[in-house]
Design a protein around this motif. Structure first.
Motif, PDB file in Angstrom:
ATOM      1  N   TYR A 217       4.105  10.271 -21.803  1.00 46.08           N
ATOM      2  CA  TYR A 217       2.858   9.557 -22.069  1.00 46.08           C
ATOM      3  C   TYR A 217       3.148   8.221 -22.743  1.00 46.08           C
ATOM      4  O   TYR A 217       4.039   8.119 -23.590  1.00 46.08           O
ATOM      5  N   PHE A 218       2.398   7.192 -22.333  1.00 48.39           N
ATOM      6  CA  PHE A 218       2.532   5.893 -22.994  1.00 48.39           C
ATOM      7  C   PHE A 218       1.231   5.120 -22.842  1.00 48.39           C
ATOM      8  O   PHE A 218       0.445   5.358 -21.933  1.00 48.39           O
ATOM      9  N   LYS A 219       1.019   4.179 -23.765  1.00 47.98           N
ATOM     10  CA  LYS A 219      -0.132   3.295 -23.690  1.00 47.98           C
ATOM     11  C   LYS A 219       0.259   2.012 -22.953  1.00 47.98           C
ATOM     12  O   LYS A 219       1.361   1.508 -23.129  1.00 47.98           O
ATOM     13  N   GLY A 220      -0.665   1.521 -22.136  1.00 54.90           N
ATOM     14  CA  GLY A 220      -0.377   0.301 -21.404  1.00 54.90           C
ATOM     15  C   GLY A 220      -1.649  -0.377 -20.940  1.00 54.90           C
ATOM     16  O   GLY A 220      -2.739   0.189 -21.020  1.00 54.90           O
ATOM     17  N   ILE A 221      -1.484  -1.594 -20.448  1.00 56.91           N
ATOM     18  CA  ILE A 221      -2.595  -2.393 -19.946  1.00 56.91           C
ATOM     19  C   ILE A 221      -2.303  -2.794 -18.508  1.00 56.91           C
ATOM     20  O   ILE A 221      -1.244  -3.378 -18.220  1.00 56.91           O
ATOM     21  N   ILE A 222      -3.206  -2.469 -17.590  1.00 62.66           N
ATOM     22  CA  ILE A 222      -3.036  -2.845 -16.187  1.00 62.66           C
ATOM     23  C   ILE A 222      -3.206  -4.355 -16.051  1.00 62.66           C
ATOM     24  O   ILE A 222      -4.227  -4.918 -16.444  1.00 62.66           O
ATOM     25  N   LEU A 223      -2.190  -4.996 -15.461  1.00 63.78           N
ATOM     26  CA  LEU A 223      -2.225  -6.444 -15.248  1.00 63.78           C
ATOM     27  C   LEU A 223      -2.532  -6.813 -13.803  1.00 63.78           C
ATOM     28  O   LEU A 223      -2.864  -7.962 -13.510  1.00 63.78           O
ATOM     29  N   GLY A 224      -2.396  -5.850 -12.891  1.00 59.36           N
ATOM     30  CA  GLY A 224      -2.660  -6.143 -11.485  1.00 59.36           C
ATOM     31  C   GLY A 224      -1.746  -5.340 -10.585  1.00 59.36           C
ATOM     32  O   GLY A 224      -1.234  -4.280 -10.965  1.00 59.36           O
ATOM     33  N   VAL A 225      -1.532  -5.857  -9.387  1.00 60.59           N
ATOM     34  CA  VAL A 225      -0.705  -5.208  -8.377  1.00 60.59           C
ATOM     35  C   VAL A 225       0.309  -6.228  -7.883  1.00 60.59           C
ATOM     36  O   VAL A 225      -0.047  -7.378  -7.601  1.00 60.59           O
ATOM     37  N   ASP A 226       1.578  -5.832  -7.789  1.00 57.42           N
ATOM     38  CA  ASP A 226       2.593  -6.787  -7.359  1.00 57.42           C
ATOM     39  C   ASP A 226       2.599  -6.929  -5.835  1.00 57.42           C
ATOM     40  O   ASP A 226       1.804  -6.291  -5.131  1.00 57.42           O
ATOM     41  N   SER A 227       3.504  -7.757  -5.305  1.00 53.91           N
ATOM     42  CA  SER A 227       3.505  -8.057  -3.868  1.00 53.91           C
ATOM     43  C   SER A 227       3.818  -6.840  -3.013  1.00 53.91           C
ATOM     44  O   SER A 227       3.485  -6.808  -1.825  1.00 53.91           O
ATOM     45  N   GLY A 228       4.427  -5.830  -3.620  1.00 49.93           N
ATOM     46  CA  GLY A 228       4.718  -4.605  -2.870  1.00 49.93           C
ATOM     47  C   GLY A 228       3.644  -3.548  -3.011  1.00 49.93           C
ATOM     48  O   GLY A 228       3.811  -2.422  -2.524  1.00 49.93           O
ATOM     49  N   GLY A 229       2.530  -3.896  -3.672  1.00 53.35           N
ATOM     50  CA  GLY A 229       1.433  -2.952  -3.832  1.00 53.35           C
ATOM     51  C   GLY A 229       1.609  -2.006  -4.995  1.00 53.35           C
ATOM     52  O   GLY A 229       0.849  -1.048  -5.154  1.00 53.35           O
ATOM     53  N   ARG A 230       2.603  -2.250  -5.847  1.00 57.24           N
ATOM     54  CA  ARG A 230       2.839  -1.388  -7.008  1.00 57.24           C
ATOM     55  C   ARG A 230       1.975  -1.825  -8.189  1.00 57.24           C
ATOM     56  O   ARG A 230       1.692  -3.004  -8.355  1.00 57.24           O
ATOM     57  N   LEU A 231       1.597  -0.849  -9.001  1.00 55.05           N
ATOM     58  CA  LEU A 231       0.734  -1.120 -10.146  1.00 55.05           C
ATOM     59  C   LEU A 231       1.554  -1.729 -11.282  1.00 55.05           C
ATOM     60  O   LEU A 231       2.577  -1.170 -11.690  1.00 55.05           O
ATOM     61  N   MET A 232       1.101  -2.869 -11.794  1.00 64.94           N
ATOM     62  CA  MET A 232       1.793  -3.563 -12.891  1.00 64.94           C
ATOM     63  C   MET A 232       1.114  -3.216 -14.209  1.00 64.94           C
ATOM     64  O   MET A 232      -0.083  -3.433 -14.376  1.00 64.94           O
ATOM     65  N   ILE A 233       1.904  -2.658 -15.122  1.00 62.65           N
ATOM     66  CA  ILE A 233       1.390  -2.249 -16.430  1.00 62.65           C
ATOM     67  C   ILE A 233       2.254  -2.865 -17.520  1.00 62.65           C
ATOM     68  O   ILE A 233       3.484  -2.776 -17.478  1.00 62.65           O
ATOM     69  N   GLU A 234       1.590  -3.478 -18.485  1.00 57.05           N
ATOM     70  CA  GLU A 234       2.299  -3.997 -19.659  1.00 57.05           C
ATOM     71  C   GLU A 234       2.323  -2.931 -20.738  1.00 57.05           C
ATOM     72  O   GLU A 234       1.273  -2.391 -21.127  1.00 57.05           O
TER      73      GLU A 234
END
Length: 251
Positions: A217-234
């Motif tokens: 488990y971790f806390k994160g913030i969704i920043l968007g989706v990269d060029s490969g369709g993967r979820l970007m989380i900070e």
């Protein structure tokens, strides 16, 4: 549903109705193996007995209550590295349509679920064929909970539950294919920045801090989706990208 007529140029103009089937995506695939159906050919059913979702999940739908169909497209104009835009355009078209009935509260949960507030009301399954390093065809399966009010999975809802009334499936389908065609033409015109901006504006948990799991488990913030369709989380000052089987939404 077999008497539907559509107000479109090509999406849904060729309509193949089957009263019952295992999966409309499978029927669409069989058609592609037999011949080359015209673009926009749509397979629609009243009762799907073995509908598929992402991660191998099943999709149960009460007969004659919901919308279940698959669309055949030939997006050969789309670079392979941009194929996630097929998920983007179709999810936006669904939101365009459903918002006319239920207003605000619609969100796109990555990678391809449609949510109203925190409940799932629809799902998308996109299956692409790649040949000679290019997209050959795409089958886009759509399942939307419309008039089913009982027997829904935990965490799911329907337009019937949300609005308190029964909707006309033919009218809703016709409205939906009009929006699908509009968004697909935007994709053909390669309006990537426009589509991406609207997708992010509708993305579930976008720029909010939440708990996720990748085994831990971790806390994160969704920043968007990269060029490969993967979820970007900070998370903890680092941006990480996750594929569909690598991340779970917790709370």
């Amino acid at each position: 549903m077999h008497k539907i007529s559509t107000d479109t140029l090509f999406i849904g103009r060729k309509l193949i109705y089957v009263p019952i089937c295992h999966s409309t995506n499978d029927i669409a695939l069989d058609l592609l193996h037999q011949k080359t159906p015209e673009e926009g050919t749509t397979v629609i059913t009243d009762h799907q007995t073995a509908g598929r979702g992402q991660r191998g999940n099943s999709w149960y739908s009460e007969p004659s209550k919901n919308l279940m169909f698959s669309l055949i497209l030939y997006p050969k104009f789309l670079p392979l590295q941009q194929q996630y835009f097929l998920n983007i355009f179709i999810s936006l078209a669904i939101c365009d349509t459903l918002s006319q009935w239920i207003g605000s509260g619609l969100k796109i949960k990555w990678p391809n679920d449609i949510y109203f507030l925190d409940r799932k009301i629809g799902g998308i399954l996109t299956e692409n064929s790649i040949k000679n390093n290019a997209l050959e065809y795409s089958i886009i399966g759509i399942g939307l909970n419309i008039n089913q009010t009982n027997g829904l999975p935990e965490g799911a809802s329907s337009l019937g539950n949300i609005t308190g009334s029964e909707l006309n499936l033919s009218e809703l389908f016709n409205n939906l294919v009009v929006h699908i065609e509009k968004r697909y033409l935007e994709l053909r015109a390669q309006k990537f920045d426009h589509l991406r901006a609207q997708y992010l504006n509708n993305l579930y948990w976008y720029q909010e801090e939440h708990v996720f799991s990748n085994g831990n488990y971790f806390k994160g913030i969704i920043l968007g989706v990269d060029s490969g369709g993967r979820l970007m989380i900070e998370t903890q000052g680092t941006v990480k990208s996750f594929d569909i089987k690598e991340i779970k939404f917790i709370n």
